[in-house]
Design a protein around this motif. Structure first.
Motif, PDB file in Angstrom:
ATOM      1  N   ILE A   1      -3.597  17.289  30.738  1.00  0.00           N
ATOM      2  CA  ILE A   1      -3.521  16.623  29.430  1.00  0.00           C
ATOM      3  C   ILE A   1      -2.066  16.603  28.993  1.00  0.00           C
ATOM      4  CG2 ILE A   1      -4.216  16.759  26.992  1.00  0.00           C
ATOM      5  CD1 ILE A   1      -6.728  18.291  28.008  1.00  0.00           C
ATOM      6  N   ASP A   2      -1.552  15.419  28.686  1.00  0.00           N
ATOM      7  CA  ASP A   2      -0.166  15.314  28.200  1.00  0.00           C
ATOM      8  C   ASP A   2      -0.157  15.380  26.671  1.00  0.00           C
ATOM      9  OD1 ASP A   2       0.541  12.937  30.808  1.00  0.00           O
ATOM     10  OD2 ASP A   2       0.953  15.108  30.693  1.00  0.00           O
ATOM     11  N   LEU A   3       0.657  16.293  26.155  1.00  0.00           N
ATOM     12  CA  LEU A   3       0.745  16.470  24.698  1.00  0.00           C
ATOM     13  C   LEU A   3       2.139  16.096  24.233  1.00  0.00           C
ATOM     14  CD1 LEU A   3      -1.037  19.951  24.571  1.00  0.00           C
ATOM     15  CD2 LEU A   3      -2.035  17.745  23.893  1.00  0.00           C
ATOM     16  N   PRO A   4       2.279  15.328  23.163  1.00  0.00           N
ATOM     17  CA  PRO A   4       3.618  14.967  22.684  1.00  0.00           C
ATOM     18  C   PRO A   4       4.362  16.201  22.182  1.00  0.00           C
ATOM     19  CG  PRO A   4       1.909  14.111  21.224  1.00  0.00           C
ATOM     20  CD  PRO A   4       1.209  14.718  22.377  1.00  0.00           C
ATOM     21  N   VAL A   5       5.677  16.205  22.361  1.00  0.00           N
ATOM     22  CA  VAL A   5       6.536  17.286  21.843  1.00  0.00           C
ATOM     23  C   VAL A   5       7.465  16.676  20.809  1.00  0.00           C
ATOM     24  CG1 VAL A   5       8.372  18.923  22.415  1.00  0.00           C
ATOM     25  CG2 VAL A   5       6.430  18.622  23.975  1.00  0.00           C
ATOM     26  N   HIS A   6       7.462  17.266  19.613  1.00  0.00           N
ATOM     27  CA  HIS A   6       8.334  16.776  18.541  1.00  0.00           C
ATOM     28  C   HIS A   6       9.571  17.660  18.446  1.00  0.00           C
ATOM     29  CE1 HIS A   6       4.899  14.390  17.558  1.00  0.00           C
ATOM     30  NE2 HIS A   6       4.200  15.404  17.132  1.00  0.00           N
ATOM     31  N   SER A   7      10.741  17.028  18.297  1.00  0.00           N
ATOM     32  CA  SER A   7      11.989  17.800  18.141  1.00  0.00           C
ATOM     33  C   SER A   7      12.409  17.781  16.681  1.00  0.00           C
ATOM     34  CB  SER A   7      13.088  17.185  19.009  1.00  0.00           C
ATOM     35  OG  SER A   7      12.722  17.334  20.366  1.00  0.00           O
ATOM     36  N   PRO A   8      12.703  18.982  16.131  1.00  0.00           N
ATOM     37  CA  PRO A   8      13.069  19.085  14.714  1.00  0.00           C
ATOM     38  C   PRO A   8      14.544  18.809  14.506  1.00  0.00           C
ATOM     39  CG  PRO A   8      13.094  21.236  15.700  1.00  0.00           C
ATOM     40  CD  PRO A   8      12.720  20.271  16.812  1.00  0.00           C
ATOM     41  N   THR A   9      15.014  18.815  13.284  1.00  0.00           N
ATOM     42  CA  THR A   9      16.462  18.731  13.044  1.00  0.00           C
ATOM     43  C   THR A   9      17.103  20.099  13.300  1.00  0.00           C
ATOM     44  OG1 THR A   9      15.978  19.153  10.714  1.00  0.00           O
ATOM     45  CG2 THR A   9      16.379  16.858  11.352  1.00  0.00           C
ATOM     46  N   ALA A  10      16.312  21.172  13.206  1.00  0.00           N
ATOM     47  CA  ALA A  10      16.806  22.515  13.558  1.00  0.00           C
ATOM     48  C   ALA A  10      15.601  23.366  13.925  1.00  0.00           C
ATOM     49  CB  ALA A  10      17.534  23.157  12.380  1.00  0.00           C
ATOM     50  N   GLY A  11      15.785  24.309  14.865  1.00  0.00           N
ATOM     51  CA  GLY A  11      14.693  25.199  15.251  1.00  0.00           C
ATOM     52  C   GLY A  11      13.998  24.729  16.514  1.00  0.00           C
ATOM     53  N   PRO A  12      12.899  25.405  16.894  1.00  0.00           N
ATOM     54  CA  PRO A  12      12.218  25.098  18.160  1.00  0.00           C
ATOM     55  C   PRO A  12      11.482  23.763  18.142  1.00  0.00           C
ATOM     56  CG  PRO A  12      11.460  27.195  17.197  1.00  0.00           C
ATOM     57  CD  PRO A  12      12.277  26.518  16.159  1.00  0.00           C
ATOM     58  N   ASP A  13      11.342  23.148  19.331  1.00  0.00           N
ATOM     59  CA  ASP A  13      10.459  21.988  19.481  1.00  0.00           C
ATOM     60  C   ASP A  13       9.036  22.441  19.175  1.00  0.00           C
ATOM     61  OD1 ASP A  13      12.018  20.326  22.378  1.00  0.00           O
ATOM     62  OD2 ASP A  13      12.554  20.435  20.236  1.00  0.00           O
ATOM     63  N   VAL A  14       8.176  21.473  18.863  1.00  0.00           N
ATOM     64  CA  VAL A  14       6.762  21.805  18.640  1.00  0.00           C
ATOM     65  C   VAL A  14       5.899  20.948  19.556  1.00  0.00           C
ATOM     66  CG1 VAL A  14       7.163  22.470  16.232  1.00  0.00           C
ATOM     67  CG2 VAL A  14       6.411  20.150  16.749  1.00  0.00           C
ATOM     68  N   VAL A  15       4.857  21.558  20.124  1.00  0.00           N
ATOM     69  CA  VAL A  15       3.899  20.829  20.956  1.00  0.00           C
ATOM     70  C   VAL A  15       2.759  20.388  20.044  1.00  0.00           C
ATOM     71  CG1 VAL A  15       2.309  20.973  22.914  1.00  0.00           C
ATOM     72  CG2 VAL A  15       4.476  22.257  22.955  1.00  0.00           C
ATOM     73  N   ASP A  16       2.543  19.074  19.982  1.00  0.00           N
ATOM     74  CA  ASP A  16       1.511  18.523  19.100  1.00  0.00           C
ATOM     75  C   ASP A  16       0.152  18.596  19.801  1.00  0.00           C
ATOM     76  OD1 ASP A  16       1.300  15.484  17.097  1.00  0.00           O
ATOM     77  OD2 ASP A  16      -0.235  16.942  17.695  1.00  0.00           O
ATOM     78  N   ILE A  17      -0.721  19.487  19.333  1.00  0.00           N
ATOM     79  CA  ILE A  17      -2.016  19.710  19.996  1.00  0.00           C
ATOM     80  C   ILE A  17      -3.141  18.983  19.260  1.00  0.00           C
ATOM     81  CG2 ILE A  17      -1.361  21.938  20.985  1.00  0.00           C
ATOM     82  CD1 ILE A  17      -2.885  23.221  18.593  1.00  0.00           C
ATOM     83  N   GLY A  18      -2.779  18.068  18.374  1.00  0.00           N
ATOM     84  CA  GLY A  18      -3.786  17.390  17.544  1.00  0.00           C
ATOM     85  C   GLY A  18      -4.908  16.746  18.346  1.00  0.00           C
ATOM     86  N   LYS A  19      -4.604  16.276  19.547  1.00  0.00           N
ATOM     87  CA  LYS A  19      -5.613  15.577  20.337  1.00  0.00           C
ATOM     88  C   LYS A  19      -6.252  16.480  21.404  1.00  0.00           C
ATOM     89  CE  LYS A  19      -4.869  11.172  18.841  1.00  0.00           C
ATOM     90  NZ  LYS A  19      -4.281  11.589  17.534  1.00  0.00           N
TER      91      LYS A  19
END
Ligand code: SDX
Length: 431
Positions: free
Chosen positions: A17-35
């Motif tokens: 399953i491919d999950l989108p990764v969002h990059s913030p303006t500062a701090g760690p990336d987040v893995v979007d597990i919504g789906k």
């Protein structure tokens, strides 16, 4: 949402399953597990949310390794030194430092909302005099929903703005009333010719029998304590406010829920618990006994105001608070303060002790605040109400940000179920 060109792949039950990764303006990336549940039929599991981002926000950023705390990009040490609480409130609420005119207008609006409906005085009479002021605040702030109907429609931006101003303006008045009620003294009305911190000190400590002069040193220290507690990303009480508001509950009820959560000794109640702990230790020679207890896995005792979920080197607020404590005690001529001596020795020992160094346990914001508040004359029972008063702007700013998000959904986590599976009812005669 920010940049989502990256993705993460999870393989579950032989399915990729491919999950989108969002990059913030500062701090760690987040893995979007919504789906994830829809696509993979699994939940993630993270009790305590140690690795979970619950929302996106532009208000406060914390780097726990660097000991960095930014409000809308401005570092807390600069705000504590150069700004003042109501200006920080404006910054948290609207995202930018105000012009002189905008600040004057904002302060005037807050000042004009500091009185509470006269009938709210009756609420206090229903409490025992020895009720903890936090119990009173939870009740009376929640009861604001019953008085300010013209600012409970969360779909009306104007009403949201008025509710936010009312909460920032009236919670100090309610906190002072809770204190006065607990000591059997008459309530003191706010004054429009005093600044925010001076008003609070006067509402707490003035009595009808004599004039009360606000000490500018204490007022400046009080204002700085408010600034240092204003907001702190998605801590437990802010997350409580966000979850409550996701159902569409009115802002007064949401902030009352935040106050209830803040009361816990693992959170905002730590400042009261810390001073009581320092007093229980009493003298420097008893510190090793308590350090040993803090390390003992069979002893539930913890060093209150040590440790933090995010800060793993130092809490930048504690540094500023310590400077303020030295200043206030010195200016008040409180030199031989046993509690301060125990606090400074405890901090020194803990910072050198391998247990605390290995577990990255450093003094947090609550460690020195109690010493200042005690020196100002507040009872320990008022320490957490003061934290709640100061954090109200953080709660309402985060609430406003969330309510304005068109993608807002009701917060409804799932679970890892470990109970009984299906079974038929058994009549009592067959049990
Ligand atoms: C606030 O989240 C925020 O931003 C909160 C706050 C804000 O502004 O909103 O910063 C305000 O709440 C500050 C924290 C106030 N609370 C306290 O000071 C209470 C004492 N501290 C702890 O209870 C604890 O450190 C927490 C609750 C603050 C953080 O707990 P965590 O991140 O869940 O860490 P943990 O409980 O898993 O502890 C990690 C280890 C454990 O040992 P092991 O099981 O790994 O062997 O460190 C130990 C803990 O036993 N430990 C302590 C300790 N804190 C953690 N040991 C002794 N004394 C302590 N204070």
């Amino acid at each position: 949402m920010t940049d989502t060109t990256k993705s993460a792949t999870i393989t579950i039950n032989n399915q990729q399953i491919d999950l989108p990764v969002h990059s913030p303006t500062a701090g760690p990336d987040v893995v979007d597990i919504g789906k994830l549940y829809a696509q993979g039929g699994v939940f993630t599991y993270d009790p305590g949310f140690t690795s979970t981002a619950s929302c996106q926000s532009a208000i406060t950023f914390i780097d726990g390794d660097k000991g960095e705390l930014l409000h809308r990009g401005y570092p807390i040490d600069q705000l504590a030194e150069k700004s003042h609480y109501l200006e920080v409130c404006y910054l948290l609420m609207y995202g930018e430092l105000p012009s002189a005119n905008a600040l004057e207008d904002f302060e005037a609006r807050v000042t004009r909302h500091t009185m509470v409906h006269e009938q709210m005085h009756n609420f206090f009479r229903g409490f025992r005099r020895d009720a903890h002021p936090m119990a009173t605040m939870v009740g009376v702030v929640g009861a604001m929903s019953a008085f300010y109907h013209d600012s409970t429609d969360i779909n009306d931006p104007w009403q949201r703005e008025v509710a936010a101003i009312r909460l920032i303006a009236k919670v100090p008045t309610i906190a002072a009333m809770a204190y006065k009620y607990s000591v059997g003294q008459p309530f003191v009305y706010p004054r429009n010719d005093l600044d925010y911190a001076s008003n609070f000190l006067r509402m707490c400590f003035s009595v009808p029998a004599e004039e009360y002069e606000v000490n500018p040193i204490l007022s400046r220290a009080m204002d700085r304590i408010f600034t240092l507690h204003a907001d702190h990303e998605q801590n437990a009480s802010t997350s409580t406010v966000r979850l409550a508001s996701s159902s569409g509950a009115n802002p007064f009820a949401c902030v009352a829920a935040g106050i209830a959560c803040l009361w816990g000794p693992a959170h905002g109640g730590a400042n009261q618990a810390c001073l009581e702990m320092l007093r229980e230790i009493g003298t420097v020679d008893r510190i090793p006994e308590f350090i040993a207890r803090a390390k003992d896995k069979n002893d539930p005792f913890r060093l209150m105001s040590f440790g933090h979920r995010v800060y793993k080197n130092f809490d930048p607020r504690a540094k500023v608070m310590k400077q303020s404590a030295d200043e206030v005690l010195g200016l008040l001529g409180i030199e031989d303060n046993d509690t301060l001596k125990v606090a400074m020795e405890l901090e020194k020992i803990a910072l050198e002790d391998p247990y605390f160094v290995e577990k990255k346990l450093y003094p947090n914001v609550d460690f020195y605040s109690g010493i200042i508040l005690d020196a100002m004359g507040f009872p320990t029972s008022m320490f957490t109400p003061i934290f709640a008063l100061a954090r109200t702007v953080g709660w309402v700013s985060q609430w406003k940000e969330q309510i304005a998000d068109p993608a807002l959904k009701i917060g409804r986590p799932r679970q890892l179920y470990t109970g009984e599976t299906f079974r038929d009812y058994v009549d009592v005669e067959n049990r």
